[in-house]
Structure formats: structure tokens, C-alpha cells
Enzyme design. Structure first.
Site, short mmCIF file in Angstrom:
data_model
loop_
_atom_site.label_atom_id
_atom_site.label_comp_id
_atom_site.label_asym_id
_atom_site.label_seq_id
_atom_site.Cartn_x
_atom_site.Cartn_y
_atom_site.Cartn_z
CG ASP A 1 -1.73 1.26 1.35
OD1 ASP A 1 -2.61 1.50 0.50
OD2 ASP A 1 -1.48 2.03 2.29
CD GLU B 1 -3.43 -2.06 -1.17
OE1 GLU B 1 -3.77 -0.87 -1.31
OE2 GLU B 1 -3.69 -2.72 -0.14
#
Length: 234
Positions: free
Chosen positions: A44, A116
């Protein structure tokens, strides 16, 4: 290595020196202790940095607010879900039998998390350059083909700003009903402005999408009412 994972690496444009990172990135917590949540956390941050760099290069005349808004659209769950489908992640995810039977391989949140995690795994395996190259591969064409003005504020943000400008409390959202199986649910949501005694419905495949639709309907109603001759003047 499995042929499916070999094909995935070709689509990613990165061949892992440590195959365990790739395996972990594709492992949901339901499958076992060596799952992808820590990689998701790292990915992320890497994704946000890489996208920010691409946007900084692409939109040299845009201010911080515009860049932040475009980035939020690019890294949200809906966008990551589409990327996951493009990469064919439903076919390679590692899930428990129960999660798989429940449609977990098609669940947007699980797929977005896996994207992610793959970015985080790529960063650990090769450093920032390969990770940035992956993000450029996944998002570069979309960024290059759009204008910052196309990424307007979302309806929830606009509604909140409309109300705050008139010193009214922010709206309240609640789920009215859900339909369908877990992997293909439809959400019915209500957006209410108690101070005005108003409520509007919204529907979507995710809670966020339904809330945005309800906010859009409420905003349209308020703007129509705010015009001269409208039924409501705040």
C-alpha cells in the site's frame, strides 16, 4: 514453479528471485499463517509512492489537491479489483476450502489486497525500481490517457462540503439491505440529512458504491432545491 505462477510473472514483468514472496503475496489469511497481510501493508505504501511519482510527472500544472484526488481514485478498491482481474489473480489465489467455496477468489476486497501484496513482494524482491515499473505497467496507460479535471470530487465529498458551507451537520449513511451471495452482493444504502428531514436511497455492488450513489442523489436534490424558486432554501 507452477505454470500458472510462471505466466503471472510474465504478466507482472518481474521474475521473483525469491519465489516464497510470490507465494505469500497470493495467500489469503484463511489459507494459513504465512499469509499476505504484512505484504499488503507494505505494498500500500509503495503503491502510493509510485503512483504519486507518476502523477507528479504527468500533471506538472496540477496542485496538491488535484493530485491527491486523482491518486485516491487510482488506488481505491474498485481500481485495484480491475487490475487483479486483468492479471488473472482469481486463478492463482491461495484460499481455504471454505473461503474458496464462498466465492473468495472473486471478492473485490481480497483481490485488491492481493494486488497490493504483489507490489510489496516485488519491492522486497528487487527494490523500488521493479516495484515502480510494475505500478507503471498497471496504471501508466490510464494515467497517460486522462486529465486531472476528469477526476472530479466524489459525490460524498461534494455533499459534505455543500452541507458544511451552510453550517449543516454531515450526512448519515446506513445499510438498508443486502442481496445476493457474499461474493456478488448488492447493497442498498440510505443517505440522510436529519437537519433537513431528507433521505435518499442508493444501490451498488459495494457499500462504497451504494453510498456514492445515495450521496449523488441527495446532492442533486439539494442543488435543485437551492435554485431560485426551489422548494427548499437553506
Amino acid at each position: 514453479m507452477e505454470p500458472r505462477l510462471d505466466s503471472l510473472q510474465q504478466r507482472l514483468g518481474h521474475r521473483f528471485a525469491d519465489g516464497r514472496l510470490l507465494s505469500r503475496a497470493l495467500t489469503h489469511r484463511s489459507h494459513g499463517a504465512d499469509h499476505n497481510e504484512r505484504l499488503e501493508f507494505l505494498g500500500d505504501a509503495v503503491l502510493n509512492l509510485a503512483v504519486s511519482t507518476l502523477l507528479y510527472e504527468r500533471f506538472s500544472g496540477s496542485d496538491e489537491g488535484d493530485l491527491t484526488r486523482v491518486r485516491a481514485h487510482l488506488v481505491r478498491e474498485d481500481s485495484l479489483h480491475r487490475v487483479a482481474l486483468m492479471l488473472g489473480l482469481p486463478e492463482v489465489l491461495r484460499l481455504s476450502d471454505g473461503e474458496a467455496r464462498g466465492g473468495g477468489a472473486q471478492r473485490p476486497s481480497i483481490l485488491a489486497d492481493a494486488v497490493e501484496a504483489l507490489i510489496g513482494a516485488t519491492y522486497l524482491d528487487g527494490g523500488f525500481e521493479p516495484a515502480q515499473a510494475l505500478v507503471r505497467l498497471l496504471f501508466g496507460e490510464l494515467i497517460a490517457g486522462t486529465e486531472a479535471d476528469n477526476w472530479s470530487k466524489d459525490a460524498k465529498t461534494e455533499l459534505q462540503e455543500w452541507l458544511q458551507a451552510r453550517r449543516l451537520p454531515v450526512p448519515a449513511y446506513r445499510i438498508v439491505a443486502t442481496r445476493g451471495q457474499a461474493h456478488a452482493q448488492t447493497f442498498e444504502v440510505e443517505c440522510a440529512v436529519p437537519a433537513l428531514g431528507l433521505a435518499e436511497p442508493g444501490e451498488g455492488r459495494s457499500r462504497r458504491t451504494a453510498e456514492q450513489e445515495a450521496a449523488r442523489r441527495m446532492l442533486a436534490r439539494l442543488r435543485a432545491s437551492d435554485k431560485p424558486g426551489g422548494p427548499l432554501r437553506v
